[in-house]
Write a protein that holds these residues in place. Sequence first.
Motif, PDB file in Angstrom:
ATOM      1  N   MET A   1       0.848  -1.202   0.000  1.00 19.61           N
ATOM      2  CA  MET A   1       0.000   0.000   0.000  1.00 19.61           C
ATOM      3  C   MET A   1       0.881   1.248   0.000  1.00 19.61           C
ATOM      4  SD  MET A   1      -2.913   1.167   2.752  1.00 19.61           S
ATOM      5  CE  MET A   1      -3.911  -0.279   2.360  1.00 19.61           C
ATOM      6  N   ILE A   2       0.517   2.222  -0.826  1.00 16.84           N
ATOM      7  CA  ILE A   2       1.301   3.452  -0.924  1.00 16.84           C
ATOM      8  C   ILE A   2       1.000   4.358   0.266  1.00 16.84           C
ATOM      9  CG2 ILE A   2       1.733   5.508  -2.315  1.00 16.84           C
ATOM     10  CD1 ILE A   2       0.971   3.904  -4.765  1.00 16.84           C
ATOM     11  N   ASP A   3       2.059   4.823   0.923  1.00 21.89           N
ATOM     12  CA  ASP A   3       1.938   5.702   2.085  1.00 21.89           C
ATOM     13  C   ASP A   3       1.658   7.126   1.604  1.00 21.89           C
ATOM     14  OD1 ASP A   3       2.279   7.242   4.383  1.00 21.89           O
ATOM     15  OD2 ASP A   3       3.871   5.956   5.158  1.00 21.89           O
ATOM     16  N   LEU A   4       0.566   7.716   2.095  1.00 19.62           N
ATOM     17  CA  LEU A   4       0.207   9.063   1.675  1.00 19.62           C
ATOM     18  C   LEU A   4       1.273  10.079   2.083  1.00 19.62           C
ATOM     19  CD1 LEU A   4      -1.979  10.726   0.274  1.00 19.62           C
ATOM     20  CD2 LEU A   4      -3.077  11.061   2.490  1.00 19.62           C
ATOM     21  N   ARG A   5       1.987   9.791   3.163  1.00 16.62           N
ATOM     22  CA  ARG A   5       3.059  10.692   3.575  1.00 16.62           C
ATOM     23  C   ARG A   5       4.159  10.753   2.519  1.00 16.62           C
ATOM     24  NH1 ARG A   5       6.636   9.482   8.889  1.00 16.62           N
ATOM     25  NH2 ARG A   5       7.125   7.686   7.591  1.00 16.62           N
ATOM     26  N   ASN A   6       4.424   9.625   1.866  1.00 16.52           N
ATOM     27  CA  ASN A   6       5.438   9.600   0.814  1.00 16.52           C
ATOM     28  C   ASN A   6       4.964  10.380  -0.412  1.00 16.52           C
ATOM     29  OD1 ASN A   6       6.886   7.988   2.533  1.00 16.52           O
ATOM     30  ND2 ASN A   6       6.382   6.070   1.494  1.00 16.52           N
ATOM     31  N   ILE A   7       3.666  10.317  -0.685  1.00 16.01           N
ATOM     32  CA  ILE A   7       3.110  11.084  -1.798  1.00 16.01           C
ATOM     33  C   ILE A   7       3.222  12.583  -1.504  1.00 16.01           C
ATOM     34  CG2 ILE A   7       0.972  11.633  -3.033  1.00 16.01           C
ATOM     35  CD1 ILE A   7       0.181   8.700  -2.695  1.00 16.01           C
ATOM     36  N   GLU A   8       2.942  12.958  -0.258  1.00 14.28           N
ATOM     37  CA  GLU A   8       3.080  14.365   0.134  1.00 14.28           C
ATOM     38  C   GLU A   8       4.529  14.824  -0.013  1.00 14.28           C
ATOM     39  OE1 GLU A   8       1.754  17.201   3.874  1.00 14.28           O
ATOM     40  OE2 GLU A   8       2.458  15.160   4.291  1.00 14.28           O
ATOM     41  N   THR A   9       5.457  13.971   0.373  1.00 14.23           N
ATOM     42  CA  THR A   9       6.872  14.295   0.250  1.00 14.23           C
ATOM     43  C   THR A   9       7.251  14.491  -1.218  1.00 14.23           C
ATOM     44  OG1 THR A   9       7.378  13.036   2.251  1.00 14.23           O
ATOM     45  CG2 THR A   9       9.209  13.506   0.753  1.00 14.23           C
ATOM     46  N   PHE A  10       6.785  13.599  -2.082  1.00 15.45           N
ATOM     47  CA  PHE A  10       7.031  13.714  -3.521  1.00 15.45           C
ATOM     48  C   PHE A  10       6.512  15.049  -4.053  1.00 15.45           C
ATOM     49  CE2 PHE A  10       4.763  12.757  -7.676  1.00 15.45           C
ATOM     50  CZ  PHE A  10       5.853  13.065  -8.476  1.00 15.45           C
ATOM     51  N   PHE A  11       5.319  15.429  -3.646  1.00 13.00           N
ATOM     52  CA  PHE A  11       4.724  16.684  -4.113  1.00 13.00           C
ATOM     53  C   PHE A  11       5.589  17.883  -3.729  1.00 13.00           C
ATOM     54  CE2 PHE A  11       1.546  19.689  -5.316  1.00 13.00           C
ATOM     55  CZ  PHE A  11       1.592  20.684  -4.365  1.00 13.00           C
ATOM     56  N   TRP A  12       6.047  17.928  -2.478  1.00 13.34           N
ATOM     57  CA  TRP A  12       6.805  19.097  -2.034  1.00 13.34           C
ATOM     58  C   TRP A  12       8.228  19.110  -2.565  1.00 13.34           C
ATOM     59  CZ3 TRP A  12       4.415  23.186  -0.989  1.00 13.34           C
ATOM     60  CH2 TRP A  12       3.165  23.153  -0.354  1.00 13.34           C
ATOM     61  N   VAL A  13       8.839  17.959  -2.749  1.00 13.57           N
ATOM     62  CA  VAL A  13      10.161  17.933  -3.382  1.00 13.57           C
ATOM     63  C   VAL A  13      10.054  18.484  -4.798  1.00 13.57           C
ATOM     64  CG1 VAL A  13      12.008  16.465  -4.262  1.00 13.57           C
ATOM     65  CG2 VAL A  13      11.075  16.032  -1.991  1.00 13.57           C
ATOM     66  N   ALA A  14       9.033  18.037  -5.536  1.00 11.46           N
ATOM     67  CA  ALA A  14       8.841  18.505  -6.911  1.00 11.46           C
ATOM     68  C   ALA A  14       8.484  19.984  -6.952  1.00 11.46           C
ATOM     69  CB  ALA A  14       7.753  17.679  -7.592  1.00 11.46           C
ATOM     70  N   THR A  15       7.617  20.422  -6.043  1.00 13.12           N
ATOM     71  CA  THR A  15       7.147  21.809  -6.053  1.00 13.12           C
ATOM     72  C   THR A  15       8.240  22.784  -5.631  1.00 13.12           C
ATOM     73  OG1 THR A  15       4.879  21.121  -5.590  1.00 13.12           O
ATOM     74  CG2 THR A  15       5.443  23.407  -5.096  1.00 13.12           C
ATOM     75  N   LEU A  16       8.996  22.421  -4.602  1.00 16.66           N
ATOM     76  CA  LEU A  16      10.025  23.320  -4.066  1.00 16.66           C
ATOM     77  C   LEU A  16      11.383  23.123  -4.724  1.00 16.66           C
ATOM     78  CD1 LEU A  16       9.076  23.176  -0.277  1.00 16.66           C
ATOM     79  CD2 LEU A  16       8.408  24.875  -1.981  1.00 16.66           C
TER      80      LEU A  16
ATOM     81  N   ALA B   1      12.536   7.172  -2.078  1.00 20.60           N
ATOM     82  CA  ALA B   1      12.984   5.856  -2.517  1.00 20.60           C
ATOM     83  C   ALA B   1      11.893   4.803  -2.327  1.00 20.60           C
ATOM     84  CB  ALA B   1      14.249   5.460  -1.765  1.00 20.60           C
ATOM     85  N   LEU B   2      11.190   4.885  -1.198  1.00 20.79           N
ATOM     86  CA  LEU B   2      10.098   3.938  -0.945  1.00 20.79           C
ATOM     87  C   LEU B   2       8.959   4.124  -1.951  1.00 20.79           C
ATOM     88  CD1 LEU B   2       9.918   4.049   2.968  1.00 20.79           C
ATOM     89  CD2 LEU B   2      10.578   2.093   1.555  1.00 20.79           C
ATOM     90  N   LEU B   3       8.634   5.378  -2.252  1.00 22.50           N
ATOM     91  CA  LEU B   3       7.563   5.629  -3.212  1.00 22.50           C
ATOM     92  C   LEU B   3       7.947   5.142  -4.597  1.00 22.50           C
ATOM     93  CD1 LEU B   3       4.793   6.833  -3.743  1.00 22.50           C
ATOM     94  CD2 LEU B   3       5.886   9.066  -4.098  1.00 22.50           C
ATOM     95  N   GLU B   4       9.186   5.372  -4.995  1.00 26.04           N
ATOM     96  CA  GLU B   4       9.650   4.886  -6.302  1.00 26.04           C
ATOM     97  C   GLU B   4       9.602   3.364  -6.357  1.00 26.04           C
ATOM     98  OE1 GLU B   4      12.718   8.337  -7.894  1.00 26.04           O
ATOM     99  OE2 GLU B   4      13.487   6.823  -6.517  1.00 26.04           O
ATOM    100  N   SER B   5       9.942   2.727  -5.231  1.00 21.67           N
ATOM    101  CA  SER B   5       9.886   1.261  -5.179  1.00 21.67           C
ATOM    102  C   SER B   5       8.449   0.760  -5.264  1.00 21.67           C
ATOM    103  CB  SER B   5      10.545   0.773  -3.881  1.00 21.67           C
ATOM    104  OG  SER B   5      10.426  -0.636  -3.760  1.00 21.67           O
ATOM    105  N   ASP B   6       7.532   1.437  -4.532  1.00 27.07           N
ATOM    106  CA  ASP B   6       6.125   1.023  -4.560  1.00 27.07           C
ATOM    107  C   ASP B   6       5.514   1.201  -5.941  1.00 27.07           C
ATOM    108  OD1 ASP B   6       6.124   0.309  -1.891  1.00 27.07           O
ATOM    109  OD2 ASP B   6       5.414   2.274  -1.199  1.00 27.07           O
ATOM    110  N   LEU B   7       5.888   2.282  -6.628  1.00 25.04           N
ATOM    111  CA  LEU B   7       5.315   2.564  -7.942  1.00 25.04           C
ATOM    112  C   LEU B   7       6.039   1.848  -9.079  1.00 25.04           C
ATOM    113  CD1 LEU B   7       4.713   6.422  -7.555  1.00 25.04           C
ATOM    114  CD2 LEU B   7       2.993   4.623  -7.473  1.00 25.04           C
ATOM    115  N   GLY B   8       7.273   1.475  -8.817  1.00 21.98           N
ATOM    116  CA  GLY B   8       8.063   0.806  -9.846  1.00 21.98           C
ATOM    117  C   GLY B   8       8.567   1.741 -10.928  1.00 21.98           C
ATOM    118  N   VAL B   9       8.723   3.020 -10.605  1.00 20.88           N
ATOM    119  CA  VAL B   9       9.215   4.001 -11.574  1.00 20.88           C
ATOM    120  C   VAL B   9      10.159   4.967 -10.867  1.00 20.88           C
ATOM    121  CG1 VAL B   9       7.139   3.898 -13.005  1.00 20.88           C
ATOM    122  CG2 VAL B   9       7.274   5.579 -11.161  1.00 20.88           C
ATOM    123  N   ARG B  10      11.015   5.611 -11.661  1.00 25.76           N
ATOM    124  CA  ARG B  10      11.865   6.676 -11.125  1.00 25.76           C
ATOM    125  C   ARG B  10      11.107   7.987 -11.251  1.00 25.76           C
ATOM    126  NH1 ARG B  10      16.970   5.849  -9.867  1.00 25.76           N
ATOM    127  NH2 ARG B  10      17.508   8.046 -10.172  1.00 25.76           N
TER     128      ARG B  10
END
Length: 313
Positions: A1-16, A38-47
């Motif tokens: 299951m994808i952690d929503l906290r990791n999605i939030e982190t992805f959003f702010w890294v990309a935005t900032l 790294a965990l989100l990339e592993s869960d999604l299977g993409v860079r």
Amino acid sequence: MIDLRNIETFFWVATLGGFRAAAEKLNATQPAISQRIALLESDLGVRLFERNTRGITLTPKGSELLSHAERMLQMRQDMQVAARARKIMGGTLRLGVSETIVHTWLPRLMERLSDAYPALMVEIQVDTTTSLKSQLIAHQIDLAFLLEPMDDSRIESLHLCQYPLHWIAGPTLKVGRQPVTLQRLSQWPVITYSSTTGPYRMVRELMLAAGIERPRMYGSSAVSVIVRMAQDGVGTGVLATVFLAKEIERGELRVLEVKAPPLPPLRYAACWMQRPDSHVARTVAEVAQRIAREEDAKYQAIHIRQNPDKNFL
């Protein structure tokens, strides 16, 4: 299951635009931010990011997934707002809006309200701050997004955003070498917000202080009029340029360097009357504040990356 906290982190890294900025935003360490990505990339299977010595950039797939991440975070925020609501929001909200807000984040607010509160109808009135204040006091509107909060004990207010003011001119106006003096600019009219606003009064005071006895000024309640007159070379303009990136990029307008004290930014606030039924107005104001902050974070990140040596309000 994808952690929503990791999605939030992805959003702010990309935005900032970086791991350090995201770590400061989320009150976390850089290693923790890197691990979440790294965990989100592993869960999604993409860079999601390309990493090099100059920093990070989104991969094509990362760019595609960013909009999905933003929608998921918006849904979480909307759910939290709905959970705190004392009742289902419905009926009609009469919303008064200053024109600059229309050109920036008002469409996003309407999308958010439509998704979160489908039973709520919104009637939008675009007008000057002076007129909207009168309408609010007269109970003709329920909520107003104004230039500066109201000094009235019956009114509740919430800060929304602030935008820096700039001197602008069209490409045909021959102002000479920059930075240009106010005396030089006084050869043409100054076009800005209406005479009842703070920016108009501030510009006039600057001109008078510079020894210009009778400054020529054109005030307009329509931002589109200010922009068009500046583009056509009628005179210089003073307004917030937050929504004029395309016109400046195409060379239809340019930001001037002026030898003068800096102008204070435009400060916008949500205002509503204190009433037993003001819960809807307060809730919408809080949603608007969050959207304004999100848009400001994006605006700041883009301009800092494009202009690393300049400060933006």
